[in-house]
Scaffold this motif. Structure first.
Motif, PDB file in Angstrom:
ATOM      1  N   ASN A  68     -11.186   4.127   4.810  1.00 48.52           N
ATOM      2  CA  ASN A  68     -10.366   3.105   5.448  1.00 48.52           C
ATOM      3  C   ASN A  68      -9.096   3.696   6.037  1.00 48.52           C
ATOM      4  N   SER A  69      -9.101   4.987   6.285  1.00 51.04           N
ATOM      5  CA  SER A  69      -7.947   5.697   6.835  1.00 51.04           C
ATOM      6  C   SER A  69      -6.737   5.617   5.916  1.00 51.04           C
ATOM      7  N   TYR A  70      -6.981   5.499   4.618  1.00 49.95           N
ATOM      8  CA  TYR A  70      -5.885   5.512   3.651  1.00 49.95           C
ATOM      9  C   TYR A  70      -5.569   6.973   3.404  1.00 49.95           C
ATOM     10  N   GLU A  71      -4.417   7.419   3.899  1.00 52.07           N
ATOM     11  CA  GLU A  71      -4.094   8.837   3.918  1.00 52.07           C
ATOM     12  C   GLU A  71      -2.900   9.155   3.027  1.00 52.07           C
ATOM     13  N   SER A  72      -2.504  10.411   3.028  1.00 50.81           N
ATOM     14  CA  SER A  72      -1.376  10.862   2.209  1.00 50.81           C
ATOM     15  C   SER A  72      -0.097  10.103   2.531  1.00 50.81           C
ATOM     16  N   ALA A  73       0.117   9.769   3.783  1.00 51.79           N
ATOM     17  CA  ALA A  73       1.310   8.997   4.155  1.00 51.79           C
ATOM     18  C   ALA A  73       1.289   7.629   3.483  1.00 51.79           C
ATOM     19  N   ASN A  74       0.107   7.037   3.358  1.00 53.42           N
ATOM     20  CA  ASN A  74      -0.015   5.756   2.672  1.00 53.42           C
ATOM     21  C   ASN A  74       0.296   5.904   1.183  1.00 53.42           C
ATOM     22  N   VAL A  75      -0.118   7.013   0.598  1.00 53.84           N
ATOM     23  CA  VAL A  75       0.152   7.271  -0.819  1.00 53.84           C
ATOM     24  C   VAL A  75       1.658   7.344  -1.036  1.00 53.84           C
ATOM     25  N   GLN A  76       2.341   8.095  -0.181  1.00 57.78           N
ATOM     26  CA  GLN A  76       3.795   8.225  -0.323  1.00 57.78           C
ATOM     27  C   GLN A  76       4.482   6.883  -0.092  1.00 57.78           C
ATOM     28  N   TYR A  77       3.997   6.107   0.859  1.00 60.34           N
ATOM     29  CA  TYR A  77       4.561   4.775   1.098  1.00 60.34           C
ATOM     30  C   TYR A  77       4.365   3.896  -0.137  1.00 60.34           C
ATOM     31  N   PHE A  78       3.181   3.951  -0.749  1.00 57.92           N
ATOM     32  CA  PHE A  78       2.916   3.180  -1.958  1.00 57.92           C
ATOM     33  C   PHE A  78       3.915   3.550  -3.053  1.00 57.92           C
ATOM     34  N   ILE A  79       4.105   4.839  -3.280  1.00 63.33           N
ATOM     35  CA  ILE A  79       5.007   5.298  -4.341  1.00 63.33           C
ATOM     36  C   ILE A  79       6.445   4.863  -4.049  1.00 63.33           C
ATOM     37  N   ASN A  80       6.881   5.040  -2.809  1.00 58.12           N
ATOM     38  CA  ASN A  80       8.248   4.648  -2.449  1.00 58.12           C
ATOM     39  C   ASN A  80       8.458   3.142  -2.618  1.00 58.12           C
ATOM     40  N   THR A  81       7.478   2.365  -2.228  1.00 54.27           N
ATOM     41  CA  THR A  81       7.582   0.912  -2.374  1.00 54.27           C
ATOM     42  C   THR A  81       7.564   0.520  -3.846  1.00 54.27           C
ATOM     43  N   ALA A  82       6.698   1.151  -4.626  1.00 55.83           N
ATOM     44  CA  ALA A  82       6.630   0.863  -6.060  1.00 55.83           C
ATOM     45  C   ALA A  82       7.987   1.136  -6.721  1.00 55.83           C
ATOM     46  N   LYS A  83       8.669   2.203  -6.303  1.00 57.05           N
ATOM     47  CA  LYS A  83       9.998   2.501  -6.847  1.00 57.05           C
ATOM     48  C   LYS A  83      10.984   1.381  -6.531  1.00 57.05           C
ATOM     49  N   ARG A  84      10.911   0.870  -5.311  1.00 61.08           N
ATOM     50  CA  ARG A  84      11.818  -0.221  -4.918  1.00 61.08           C
ATOM     51  C   ARG A  84      11.519  -1.507  -5.690  1.00 61.08           C
ATOM     52  N   TYR A  85      10.309  -1.643  -6.207  1.00 57.95           N
ATOM     53  CA  TYR A  85       9.909  -2.854  -6.913  1.00 57.95           C
ATOM     54  C   TYR A  85      10.110  -2.757  -8.427  1.00 57.95           C
ATOM     55  N   GLU A  86      10.877  -1.788  -8.892  1.00 60.18           N
ATOM     56  CA  GLU A  86      11.061  -1.625 -10.339  1.00 60.18           C
ATOM     57  C   GLU A  86      11.627  -2.867 -11.015  1.00 60.18           C
ATOM     58  N   ASN A  87      12.440  -3.633 -10.304  1.00 58.71           N
ATOM     59  CA  ASN A  87      13.035  -4.843 -10.874  1.00 58.71           C
ATOM     60  C   ASN A  87      12.525  -6.105 -10.186  1.00 58.71           C
ATOM     61  N   ALA A  88      11.435  -5.993  -9.468  1.00 60.43           N
ATOM     62  CA  ALA A  88      10.897  -7.130  -8.716  1.00 60.43           C
ATOM     63  C   ALA A  88      10.220  -8.133  -9.642  1.00 60.43           C
ATOM     64  N   GLN A  89      10.040  -9.328  -9.138  1.00 58.70           N
ATOM     65  CA  GLN A  89       9.309 -10.359  -9.855  1.00 58.70           C
ATOM     66  C   GLN A  89       7.846  -9.939  -9.980  1.00 58.70           C
ATOM     67  N   GLU A  90       7.188 -10.413 -11.028  1.00 61.46           N
ATOM     68  CA  GLU A  90       5.792 -10.069 -11.248  1.00 61.46           C
ATOM     69  C   GLU A  90       4.912 -10.499 -10.080  1.00 61.46           C
ATOM     70  N   ALA A  91       5.215 -11.640  -9.465  1.00 60.59           N
ATOM     71  CA  ALA A  91       4.411 -12.120  -8.327  1.00 60.59           C
ATOM     72  C   ALA A  91       4.498 -11.140  -7.158  1.00 60.59           C
ATOM     73  N   THR A  92       5.649 -10.547  -6.951  1.00 64.04           N
ATOM     74  CA  THR A  92       5.830  -9.567  -5.873  1.00 64.04           C
ATOM     75  C   THR A  92       5.004  -8.317  -6.157  1.00 64.04           C
ATOM     76  N   ILE A  93       5.036  -7.868  -7.397  1.00 68.68           N
ATOM     77  CA  ILE A  93       4.251  -6.690  -7.789  1.00 68.68           C
ATOM     78  C   ILE A  93       2.761  -6.996  -7.688  1.00 68.68           C
ATOM     79  N   ALA A  94       2.369  -8.187  -8.096  1.00 65.06           N
ATOM     80  CA  ALA A  94       0.952  -8.578  -8.026  1.00 65.06           C
ATOM     81  C   ALA A  94       0.453  -8.525  -6.583  1.00 65.06           C
ATOM     82  N   LEU A  95       1.208  -9.105  -5.668  1.00 64.40           N
ATOM     83  CA  LEU A  95       0.815  -9.101  -4.257  1.00 64.40           C
ATOM     84  C   LEU A  95       0.759  -7.674  -3.714  1.00 64.40           C
TER      85      LEU A  95
END
Length: 169
Positions: A68-95
Protein backbone atom coordinates in the motif's frame (compact mmCIF):
# COMPACT_ATOMS: atom_id res chain seq x y z
CA UNK A 1 -7.14 8.88 29.75
CA UNK A 2 -6.70 6.14 32.30
CA UNK A 3 -3.37 6.31 34.06
CA UNK A 4 -2.53 2.69 33.23
CA UNK A 5 -3.26 3.15 29.52
CA UNK A 6 -1.24 6.36 29.48
CA UNK A 7 1.74 4.47 30.93
CA UNK A 8 1.34 1.69 28.35
CA UNK A 9 1.02 4.22 25.49
CA UNK A 10 4.13 6.13 26.59
CA UNK A 11 6.11 2.89 26.91
CA UNK A 12 4.95 1.86 23.40
CA UNK A 13 6.02 5.23 21.96
CA UNK A 14 9.35 5.08 23.80
CA UNK A 15 10.04 1.61 22.38
CA UNK A 16 9.22 2.79 18.86
CA UNK A 17 11.43 5.84 19.25
CA UNK A 18 14.35 3.72 20.48
CA UNK A 19 14.32 1.76 17.21
CA UNK A 20 14.67 4.51 14.62
CA UNK A 21 15.12 2.06 11.73
CA UNK A 22 11.76 0.26 11.82
CA UNK A 23 10.45 -1.07 8.55
CA UNK A 24 6.71 -0.81 7.81
CA UNK A 25 6.34 -4.53 8.56
CA UNK A 26 8.14 -4.16 11.89
CA UNK A 27 5.91 -1.21 12.80
CA UNK A 28 2.83 -3.27 11.96
CA UNK A 29 4.19 -6.06 14.19
CA UNK A 30 4.77 -3.61 17.06
CA UNK A 31 1.29 -2.08 16.77
CA UNK A 32 -0.40 -5.48 16.67
CA UNK A 33 1.60 -6.60 19.71
CA UNK A 34 0.56 -3.42 21.53
CA UNK A 35 -3.10 -4.19 20.75
CA UNK A 36 -2.79 -7.78 21.96
CA UNK A 37 -0.89 -6.78 25.09
CA UNK A 38 -3.55 -4.21 25.99
CA UNK A 39 -6.60 -6.08 24.77
CA UNK A 40 -8.69 -5.16 27.81
CA UNK A 41 -8.56 -1.48 26.76
CA UNK A 42 -9.31 -2.15 23.11
CA UNK A 43 -12.49 -4.04 24.00
CA UNK A 44 -13.89 -0.99 25.86
CA UNK A 45 -15.05 2.40 24.67
CA UNK A 46 -13.80 4.48 22.98
CA UNK A 47 -11.58 1.82 21.37
CA UNK A 48 -14.44 -0.62 20.79
CA UNK A 49 -16.06 1.98 18.51
CA UNK A 50 -13.21 1.44 16.05
CA UNK A 51 -13.46 -2.37 15.71
CA UNK A 52 -9.89 -3.22 16.74
CA UNK A 53 -10.85 -6.87 17.04
CA UNK A 54 -10.70 -7.15 13.24
CA UNK A 55 -6.96 -6.55 13.46
CA UNK A 56 -6.34 -9.27 16.05
CA UNK A 57 -6.78 -12.03 13.46
CA UNK A 58 -4.13 -10.57 11.18
CA UNK A 59 -1.34 -13.02 10.38
CA UNK A 60 1.54 -10.64 9.82
CA UNK A 61 3.10 -13.06 7.33
CA UNK A 62 0.14 -12.60 4.96
CA UNK A 63 0.16 -8.79 4.89
CA UNK A 64 2.74 -6.43 3.50
CA UNK A 65 2.28 -2.74 4.35
CA UNK A 66 4.63 -1.94 1.48
CA UNK A 67 1.97 -3.11 -0.97
CA UNK A 68 0.00 0.00 0.00
CA UNK A 69 3.04 2.25 -0.46
CA UNK A 70 3.50 2.44 3.30
CA UNK A 71 7.15 3.46 3.40
CA UNK A 72 9.84 4.52 5.85
CA UNK A 73 8.60 8.11 5.73
CA UNK A 74 5.21 6.87 6.90
CA UNK A 75 6.87 4.98 9.76
CA UNK A 76 8.66 8.13 10.91
CA UNK A 77 5.44 10.14 10.59
CA UNK A 78 3.63 7.52 12.71
CA UNK A 79 6.29 7.70 15.43
CA UNK A 80 6.36 11.51 15.44
CA UNK A 81 2.58 11.69 15.65
CA UNK A 82 2.46 9.05 18.39
CA UNK A 83 4.90 11.20 20.41
CA UNK A 84 2.62 14.21 20.04
CA UNK A 85 -0.30 12.10 21.28
CA UNK A 86 1.32 11.13 24.60
CA UNK A 87 -1.30 13.14 26.51
CA UNK A 88 -4.13 12.85 23.99
CA UNK A 89 -7.59 11.54 24.73
CA UNK A 90 -8.10 7.82 24.22
CA UNK A 91 -10.56 8.50 21.36
CA UNK A 92 -7.85 10.44 19.51
CA UNK A 93 -5.36 7.60 19.96
CA UNK A 94 -7.98 5.05 18.89
CA UNK A 95 -8.68 6.92 15.65
CA UNK A 96 -4.97 7.39 14.99
CA UNK A 97 -4.18 3.68 15.50
CA UNK A 98 -7.18 2.49 13.49
CA UNK A 99 -6.30 4.77 10.56
CA UNK A 100 -2.65 3.67 10.63
CA UNK A 101 -3.61 -0.01 10.66
CA UNK A 102 -6.03 0.50 7.78
CA UNK A 103 -3.35 2.36 5.82
CA UNK A 104 -0.98 -0.58 6.30
CA UNK A 105 -3.43 -3.44 5.81
CA UNK A 106 -6.18 -2.41 3.40
CA UNK A 107 -5.16 -2.62 -0.24
CA UNK A 108 -6.39 0.36 -2.25
CA UNK A 109 -7.60 -0.47 -5.73
CA UNK A 110 -7.69 1.94 -8.62
CA UNK A 111 -11.48 2.04 -8.43
CA UNK A 112 -13.22 5.38 -7.89
CA UNK A 113 -16.12 5.59 -5.46
CA UNK A 114 -19.36 6.12 -7.40
CA UNK A 115 -20.88 8.05 -4.48
CA UNK A 116 -18.20 10.58 -3.46
CA UNK A 117 -15.64 10.32 -6.27
CA UNK A 118 -12.68 9.37 -4.05
CA UNK A 119 -10.06 7.44 -5.96
CA UNK A 120 -8.71 4.26 -4.42
CA UNK A 121 -11.45 2.18 -2.84
CA UNK A 122 -10.15 -0.36 -0.34
CA UNK A 123 -10.47 -4.10 -1.01
CA UNK A 124 -11.84 -6.20 1.85
CA UNK A 125 -13.58 -9.55 2.10
CA UNK A 126 -16.81 -10.89 3.53
CA UNK A 127 -16.39 -12.49 6.96
CA UNK A 128 -18.63 -15.45 6.08
CA UNK A 129 -18.21 -16.29 2.41
CA UNK A 130 -14.87 -14.62 1.52
CA UNK A 131 -16.36 -12.59 -1.36
CA UNK A 132 -14.21 -9.54 -2.06
CA UNK A 133 -15.69 -6.07 -1.87
CA UNK A 134 -14.71 -2.47 -2.46
CA UNK A 135 -15.06 -0.03 0.45
CA UNK A 136 -14.69 3.73 0.26
CA UNK A 137 -12.76 4.95 3.27
CA UNK A 138 -14.16 8.44 2.79
CA UNK A 139 -17.92 7.98 2.58
CA UNK A 140 -18.24 4.34 3.69
CA UNK A 141 -19.91 2.97 0.55
CA UNK A 142 -19.28 -0.75 0.24
CA UNK A 143 -20.06 -2.86 -2.82
CA UNK A 144 -19.11 -6.38 -3.76
CA UNK A 145 -17.43 -7.06 -7.07
CA UNK A 146 -20.87 -7.95 -8.48
CA UNK A 147 -22.11 -4.46 -7.40
CA UNK A 148 -24.40 -5.78 -4.62
CA UNK A 149 -24.33 -3.66 -1.46
CA UNK A 150 -22.26 -4.51 1.60
CA UNK A 151 -24.07 -4.55 4.94
CA UNK A 152 -22.42 -3.07 8.06
CA UNK A 153 -20.11 -5.47 9.87
CA UNK A 154 -19.79 -7.91 6.97
CA UNK A 155 -16.19 -7.15 6.01
CA UNK A 156 -12.74 -8.00 7.26
CA UNK A 157 -9.28 -7.30 5.90
CA UNK A 158 -8.31 -9.18 2.76
CA UNK A 159 -4.93 -10.92 2.81
CA UNK A 160 -2.27 -10.85 0.13
CA UNK A 161 -3.36 -14.35 -0.86
CA UNK A 162 -6.93 -13.07 -1.37
CA UNK A 163 -5.62 -10.20 -3.50
CA UNK A 164 -3.42 -12.54 -5.56
CA UNK A 165 -6.28 -14.96 -6.14
CA UNK A 166 -8.43 -12.06 -7.40
CA UNK A 167 -5.54 -10.92 -9.68
CA UNK A 168 -5.44 -7.51 -7.98
CA UNK A 169 -1.70 -7.71 -7.25
Amino acid sequence: MSKYFQIQWREFVRDLTANNKLTPNELLFEILNFLKKNLEFFKKKPFSDYDFEQFLDVDINDYLPEINSYESANVQYFINTAKRYENAQEATIALFLRDALEDMLIFESGRTCPRCGRSGMGVLKNRLDDRLAFLCRQCGLGVYFDESKVKPGELKIASITDLHNAHLI
